[in-house]
Scaffold this motif. Structure first.
Motif, PDB file in Angstrom:
ATOM      1  N   LEU A   1      13.922 -14.112  -0.287  1.00 40.83           N
ATOM      2  CA  LEU A   1      14.531 -13.141   0.611  1.00 40.83           C
ATOM      3  C   LEU A   1      14.262 -11.722   0.105  1.00 40.83           C
ATOM      4  O   LEU A   1      13.980 -10.823   0.888  1.00 40.83           O
ATOM      5  CB  LEU A   1      16.038 -13.398   0.724  1.00 40.83           C
ATOM      6  N   THR A   2      14.309 -11.550  -1.205  1.00 41.78           N
ATOM      7  CA  THR A   2      14.034 -10.235  -1.789  1.00 41.78           C
ATOM      8  C   THR A   2      12.587  -9.816  -1.537  1.00 41.78           C
ATOM      9  O   THR A   2      12.327  -8.677  -1.138  1.00 41.78           O
ATOM     10  CB  THR A   2      14.338 -10.248  -3.300  1.00 41.78           C
ATOM     11  N   ILE A   3      11.652 -10.736  -1.748  1.00 40.83           N
ATOM     12  CA  ILE A   3      10.235 -10.420  -1.515  1.00 40.83           C
ATOM     13  C   ILE A   3       9.996 -10.117  -0.036  1.00 40.83           C
ATOM     14  O   ILE A   3       9.324  -9.134   0.307  1.00 40.83           O
ATOM     15  CB  ILE A   3       9.329 -11.571  -2.007  1.00 40.83           C
ATOM     16  N   ALA A   4      10.552 -10.947   0.847  1.00 38.63           N
ATOM     17  CA  ALA A   4      10.392 -10.720   2.291  1.00 38.63           C
ATOM     18  C   ALA A   4      10.963  -9.362   2.684  1.00 38.63           C
ATOM     19  O   ALA A   4      10.341  -8.612   3.449  1.00 38.63           O
ATOM     20  CB  ALA A   4      11.068 -11.839   3.081  1.00 38.63           C
ATOM     21  N   SER A   5      12.113  -9.012   2.139  1.00 41.42           N
ATOM     22  CA  SER A   5      12.734  -7.719   2.444  1.00 41.42           C
ATOM     23  C   SER A   5      11.877  -6.565   1.926  1.00 41.42           C
ATOM     24  O   SER A   5      11.707  -5.552   2.612  1.00 41.42           O
ATOM     25  CB  SER A   5      14.136  -7.648   1.839  1.00 41.42           C
ATOM     26  N   ALA A   6      11.332  -6.714   0.723  1.00 38.29           N
ATOM     27  CA  ALA A   6      10.472  -5.668   0.153  1.00 38.29           C
ATOM     28  C   ALA A   6       9.213  -5.488   0.998  1.00 38.29           C
ATOM     29  O   ALA A   6       8.763  -4.359   1.224  1.00 38.29           O
ATOM     30  CB  ALA A   6      10.110  -6.014  -1.287  1.00 38.29           C
ATOM     31  N   VAL A   7       8.653  -6.581   1.481  1.00 43.23           N
ATOM     32  CA  VAL A   7       7.470  -6.507   2.350  1.00 43.23           C
ATOM     33  C   VAL A   7       7.812  -5.746   3.626  1.00 43.23           C
ATOM     34  O   VAL A   7       7.070  -4.855   4.062  1.00 43.23           O
ATOM     35  CB  VAL A   7       6.940  -7.928   2.676  1.00 43.23           C
ATOM     36  N   ILE A   8       8.948  -6.074   4.220  1.00 51.94           N
ATOM     37  CA  ILE A   8       9.345  -5.435   5.485  1.00 51.94           C
ATOM     38  C   ILE A   8       9.583  -3.938   5.288  1.00 51.94           C
ATOM     39  O   ILE A   8       9.055  -3.106   6.034  1.00 51.94           O
ATOM     40  CB  ILE A   8      10.588  -6.140   6.071  1.00 51.94           C
ATOM     41  N   VAL A   9      10.344  -3.578   4.275  1.00 51.71           N
ATOM     42  CA  VAL A   9      10.632  -2.154   4.035  1.00 51.71           C
ATOM     43  C   VAL A   9       9.352  -1.413   3.619  1.00 51.71           C
ATOM     44  O   VAL A   9       9.080  -0.308   4.100  1.00 51.71           O
ATOM     45  CB  VAL A   9      11.756  -1.982   2.988  1.00 51.71           C
ATOM     46  N   GLY A  10       8.563  -2.028   2.755  1.00 47.30           N
ATOM     47  CA  GLY A  10       7.310  -1.400   2.315  1.00 47.30           C
ATOM     48  C   GLY A  10       6.364  -1.156   3.472  1.00 47.30           C
ATOM     49  O   GLY A  10       5.734  -0.092   3.572  1.00 47.30           O
ATOM     50  N   ARG A  11       6.245  -2.124   4.352  1.00 42.51           N
ATOM     51  CA  ARG A  11       5.373  -1.968   5.519  1.00 42.51           C
ATOM     52  C   ARG A  11       5.845  -0.817   6.393  1.00 42.51           C
ATOM     53  O   ARG A  11       5.045  -0.042   6.902  1.00 42.51           O
ATOM     54  CB  ARG A  11       5.356  -3.273   6.310  1.00 42.51           C
ATOM     55  N   GLU A  12       7.159  -0.700   6.581  1.00 42.81           N
ATOM     56  CA  GLU A  12       7.690   0.378   7.411  1.00 42.81           C
ATOM     57  C   GLU A  12       7.326   1.742   6.831  1.00 42.81           C
ATOM     58  O   GLU A  12       6.981   2.664   7.571  1.00 42.81           O
ATOM     59  CB  GLU A  12       9.203   0.242   7.589  1.00 42.81           C
ATOM     60  N   ILE A  13       7.378   1.861   5.521  1.00 48.64           N
ATOM     61  CA  ILE A  13       7.015   3.133   4.882  1.00 48.64           C
ATOM     62  C   ILE A  13       5.524   3.418   5.082  1.00 48.64           C
ATOM     63  O   ILE A  13       5.136   4.522   5.474  1.00 48.64           O
ATOM     64  CB  ILE A  13       7.387   3.102   3.385  1.00 48.64           C
ATOM     65  N   VAL A  14       4.690   2.416   4.835  1.00 49.05           N
ATOM     66  CA  VAL A  14       3.235   2.590   4.971  1.00 49.05           C
ATOM     67  C   VAL A  14       2.865   2.948   6.411  1.00 49.05           C
ATOM     68  O   VAL A  14       2.119   3.903   6.645  1.00 49.05           O
ATOM     69  CB  VAL A  14       2.483   1.320   4.517  1.00 49.05           C
ATOM     70  N   ILE A  15       3.385   2.200   7.374  1.00 49.70           N
ATOM     71  CA  ILE A  15       3.010   2.435   8.767  1.00 49.70           C
ATOM     72  C   ILE A  15       3.590   3.750   9.286  1.00 49.70           C
ATOM     73  O   ILE A  15       2.931   4.451  10.062  1.00 49.70           O
ATOM     74  CB  ILE A  15       3.409   1.239   9.657  1.00 49.70           C
ATOM     75  N   SER A  16       4.779   4.118   8.855  1.00 46.14           N
ATOM     76  CA  SER A  16       5.330   5.420   9.256  1.00 46.14           C
ATOM     77  C   SER A  16       4.434   6.551   8.744  1.00 46.14           C
ATOM     78  O   SER A  16       4.132   7.494   9.487  1.00 46.14           O
ATOM     79  CB  SER A  16       6.749   5.592   8.720  1.00 46.14           C
ATOM     80  N   ALA A  17       4.014   6.454   7.504  1.00 45.58           N
ATOM     81  CA  ALA A  17       3.121   7.476   6.944  1.00 45.58           C
ATOM     82  C   ALA A  17       1.779   7.476   7.681  1.00 45.58           C
ATOM     83  O   ALA A  17       1.230   8.542   7.993  1.00 45.58           O
ATOM     84  CB  ALA A  17       2.910   7.225   5.449  1.00 45.58           C
ATOM     85  N   LEU A  18       1.267   6.297   7.978  1.00 46.79           N
ATOM     86  CA  LEU A  18      -0.009   6.199   8.698  1.00 46.79           C
ATOM     87  C   LEU A  18       0.107   6.803  10.089  1.00 46.79           C
ATOM     88  O   LEU A  18      -0.773   7.565  10.512  1.00 46.79           O
ATOM     89  CB  LEU A  18      -0.437   4.729   8.792  1.00 46.79           C
ATOM     90  N   ARG A  19       1.183   6.506  10.800  1.00 52.52           N
ATOM     91  CA  ARG A  19       1.374   7.071  12.142  1.00 52.52           C
ATOM     92  C   ARG A  19       1.460   8.593  12.083  1.00 52.52           C
ATOM     93  O   ARG A  19       0.903   9.288  12.929  1.00 52.52           O
ATOM     94  CB  ARG A  19       2.629   6.493  12.787  1.00 52.52           C
ATOM     95  N   GLU A  20       2.189   9.100  11.093  1.00 54.53           N
ATOM     96  CA  GLU A  20       2.307  10.550  10.936  1.00 54.53           C
ATOM     97  C   GLU A  20       0.944  11.178  10.683  1.00 54.53           C
ATOM     98  O   GLU A  20       0.581  12.187  11.288  1.00 54.53           O
ATOM     99  CB  GLU A  20       3.277  10.865   9.790  1.00 54.53           C
ATOM    100  N   TRP A  21       0.193  10.585   9.797  1.00 48.42           N
ATOM    101  CA  TRP A  21      -1.131  11.114   9.449  1.00 48.42           C
ATOM    102  C   TRP A  21      -2.061  11.063  10.655  1.00 48.42           C
ATOM    103  O   TRP A  21      -2.766  12.027  10.941  1.00 48.42           O
ATOM    104  CB  TRP A  21      -1.704  10.310   8.271  1.00 48.42           C
ATOM    105  N   MET A  22      -2.033   9.930  11.385  1.00 50.40           N
ATOM    106  CA  MET A  22      -2.893   9.792  12.563  1.00 50.40           C
ATOM    107  C   MET A  22      -2.469  10.774  13.660  1.00 50.40           C
ATOM    108  O   MET A  22      -3.318  11.303  14.370  1.00 50.40           O
ATOM    109  CB  MET A  22      -2.866   8.351  13.075  1.00 50.40           C
ATOM    110  N   ALA A  23      -1.181  11.018  13.796  1.00 52.27           N
ATOM    111  CA  ALA A  23      -0.698  11.978  14.797  1.00 52.27           C
ATOM    112  C   ALA A  23      -1.193  13.377  14.473  1.00 52.27           C
ATOM    113  O   ALA A  23      -1.568  14.126  15.377  1.00 52.27           O
ATOM    114  CB  ALA A  23       0.821  11.945  14.869  1.00 52.27           C
ATOM    115  N   GLU A  24      -1.210  13.724  13.198  1.00 52.01           N
ATOM    116  CA  GLU A  24      -1.720  15.039  12.804  1.00 52.01           C
ATOM    117  C   GLU A  24      -3.184  15.206  13.173  1.00 52.01           C
ATOM    118  O   GLU A  24      -3.639  16.311  13.434  1.00 52.01           O
ATOM    119  CB  GLU A  24      -1.540  15.245  11.295  1.00 52.01           C
ATOM    120  N   MET A  25      -3.908  14.094  13.195  1.00 50.64           N
ATOM    121  CA  MET A  25      -5.328  14.140  13.555  1.00 50.64           C
ATOM    122  C   MET A  25      -5.541  13.965  15.059  1.00 50.64           C
ATOM    123  O   MET A  25      -6.672  13.931  15.522  1.00 50.64           O
ATOM    124  CB  MET A  25      -6.091  13.042  12.805  1.00 50.64           C
TER     125      MET A  25
END
Length: 186
Positions: free
Chosen positions: A89-113
């Motif tokens: 459950l801890t690993i699954a939760s870390a994957v979910i939260v980590g992905r949200e951080i990565v994709i949020s940053a990616l969306r922000e970066w792509m929006a700037e472009m």
């Protein structure tokens, strides 16, 4: 302020209520937390539906809605990790939260472009969100170490696998831009 933004604000205000109820020394807290989380999930769907239907999309809502979603999911997962003491459950939760951080940053970066559409929400992303919400609902509504809790853990693991898949889809879509930017800087 419009109705969708009010619903998003309500979801933010539900977070401390969820946390407070979760830690009450009361047997009914499990079902109450599940109900609070379900209400939050419904407002998430409803605010998006109404924003499109009533043509009330705003820059504030476009920013605030995903923040509210990520806060609610992340805080619920942190509480569950603390209660369940289960490595999967801890690993699954870390994957979910980590992905949200990565994709949020990616969306922000792509929006700037000016390439935000390259990382738009996919069907897998919507399925991932549904599975996450279902898993968290089940886990919040269950006492740890019960059969229902084990079902919730299995659903969360499935959601984490979908999370990785959706992250792969987003990164694959953005990869040409990431590579071209890297080539231009070298």
């Amino acid at each position: 302020m419009n109705i969708p933004n009010i619903l998003t604000s309500v979801r933010i205000f539900m977070i401390p209520i969820l946390v407070a109820v979760y830690y009450l020394p009361w047997e009914g807290r499990y079902y109450t937390c599940a109900a609070i989380f379900a209400l939050a999930a419904i407002t998430d769907w409803l605010d998006g539906f109404l924003a499109r239907k009533l043509d009330q999309t705003t820059p504030f809502g476009a920013f605030f809605d995903p923040v509210a979603d990520k806060l609610m999911v992340s805080i619920a997962l942190v509480m569950l990790v603390a209660s369940y003491s289960n490595p999967l459950l801890t690993i699954a939760s870390a994957v979910i939260v980590g992905r949200e951080i990565v994709i949020s940053a990616l969306r922000e970066w792509m929006a700037e472009m000016g390439k935000r559409a390259s990382v738009a929400v996919s069907y897998i992303g919507k399925l991932k969100t549904t599975m996450q919400m279902l898993a968290i609902f089940i886990l919040l509504g269950s006492r740890p170490e019960t059969l229902f809790a084990h079902v919730g853990e299995a659903v969360l693991i499935a959601a984490a696998l979908l999370t990785l898949w959706s992250m792969y889809i987003y990164l694959k879509a953005a990869w040409p831009e990431l590579r071209s930017k890297e080539s231009n800087e070298n």
